[in-house]
Design a protein around this motif. Sequence first.
Motif, PDB file in Angstrom:
ATOM      1  N   MET A  42      53.633  20.008  39.441  1.00 39.04           N
ATOM      2  CA  MET A  42      52.889  19.486  39.116  1.00 39.04           C
ATOM      3  C   MET A  42      52.021  21.021  38.065  1.00 39.04           C
ATOM      4  O   MET A  42      51.698  20.609  36.956  1.00 39.04           O
ATOM      5  N   ALA A  46      53.048  19.320  34.112  1.00 43.05           N
ATOM      6  CA  ALA A  46      52.012  18.985  33.272  1.00 43.05           C
ATOM      7  C   ALA A  46      51.540  17.849  32.253  1.00 43.05           C
ATOM      8  O   ALA A  46      52.659  17.394  31.360  1.00 43.05           O
ATOM      9  N   PRO A  47      51.373  16.756  32.251  1.00 44.44           N
ATOM     10  CA  PRO A  47      50.990  15.446  31.933  1.00 44.44           C
ATOM     11  C   PRO A  47      51.246  16.005  30.049  1.00 44.44           C
ATOM     12  O   PRO A  47      51.083  14.470  29.324  1.00 44.44           O
ATOM     13  N   SER A  53      48.843  24.817  33.427  1.00 41.40           N
ATOM     14  CA  SER A  53      47.465  23.544  34.003  1.00 41.40           C
ATOM     15  C   SER A  53      46.652  24.794  34.058  1.00 41.40           C
ATOM     16  O   SER A  53      46.903  25.970  34.132  1.00 41.40           O
ATOM     17  N   GLU A  57      42.713  20.773  36.861  1.00 41.20           N
ATOM     18  CA  GLU A  57      43.535  19.771  37.165  1.00 41.20           C
ATOM     19  C   GLU A  57      44.666  20.351  37.323  1.00 41.20           C
ATOM     20  O   GLU A  57      45.173  18.633  38.072  1.00 41.20           O
ATOM     21  N   LEU A  58      45.008  20.906  38.747  1.00 38.11           N
ATOM     22  CA  LEU A  58      46.233  21.497  39.009  1.00 38.11           C
ATOM     23  C   LEU A  58      45.130  20.391  40.798  1.00 38.11           C
ATOM     24  O   LEU A  58      45.279  19.693  41.377  1.00 38.11           O
ATOM     25  N   ARG A  60      42.831  18.332  41.147  1.00 35.96           N
ATOM     26  CA  ARG A  60      42.939  17.115  40.275  1.00 35.96           C
ATOM     27  C   ARG A  60      43.722  16.114  41.199  1.00 35.96           C
ATOM     28  O   ARG A  60      44.073  15.269  41.361  1.00 35.96           O
ATOM     29  N   ARG A  61      45.240  17.003  40.602  1.00 36.06           N
ATOM     30  CA  ARG A  61      46.095  16.053  40.505  1.00 36.06           C
ATOM     31  C   ARG A  61      47.073  15.984  42.445  1.00 36.06           C
ATOM     32  O   ARG A  61      47.666  14.867  42.505  1.00 36.06           O
ATOM     33  N   GLN A  63      45.089  16.474  45.036  1.00 39.01           N
ATOM     34  CA  GLN A  63      44.178  15.985  45.434  1.00 39.01           C
ATOM     35  C   GLN A  63      43.940  16.793  46.665  1.00 39.01           C
ATOM     36  O   GLN A  63      43.697  16.916  48.171  1.00 39.01           O
TER      37      GLN A  63
END
Length: 137
Positions: A42, A46-47, A53, A57-58, A60-61, A63
Motif C-alpha cells: 500500500m 500509493a494512488p 503514504s 491514508e493507509l 483508509r485503504r 480498512q
Amino acid sequence: MALDDYIAVADFRASLRAFLRQSERIARQSGLTPQRYLLLLMIKGAPDGSGQSTVTELARRMQLAQSTVTELVSRAEESGLVTREQSGRDGRVAYLRLTPEGDRRLELSFTGLATEREQLRRAVEHLQPRHESPSAQ
C-alpha cells in the motif's frame, strides 16, 4: 439470478481465496507477515504514484483502525522496512516510505505472485456481465 451467476461468483471467491492464501505463503517466504506485505504494498502502490503514504491514508485503504496501522507501521519501522519523514508543509504529517530492505522484500513477494495475479485477473473477467450482440436478439 441465473445459476451461471452463482457459479461465476463462487469460482471468483474460490480464486480470490486461493490468491490470498498464496499471497500469505509467499510473503512469509520473503520474511514478511501477510499484514506487513499489505502495508508495504500500500505504501509503494500509493494512488498518486509517489511511493509514499501517511498512516491516515493507509488506514483508509487497508480498512483498519488508525491505531492498528500506527502499530503496524511502528513494528515495520523497528524491523527496518519503513522510514518516516516529516512533511515540510505540515509538521503533524509524516510520510512513510520503504527502506531498501522493505523494497527488496516487497519485490520478492510481488514477483512471486505474478502467476496468481494473472489467474485472479481472469477470474474477475469471468464476472463481467455478458452482453448479447445485436444480431443475437
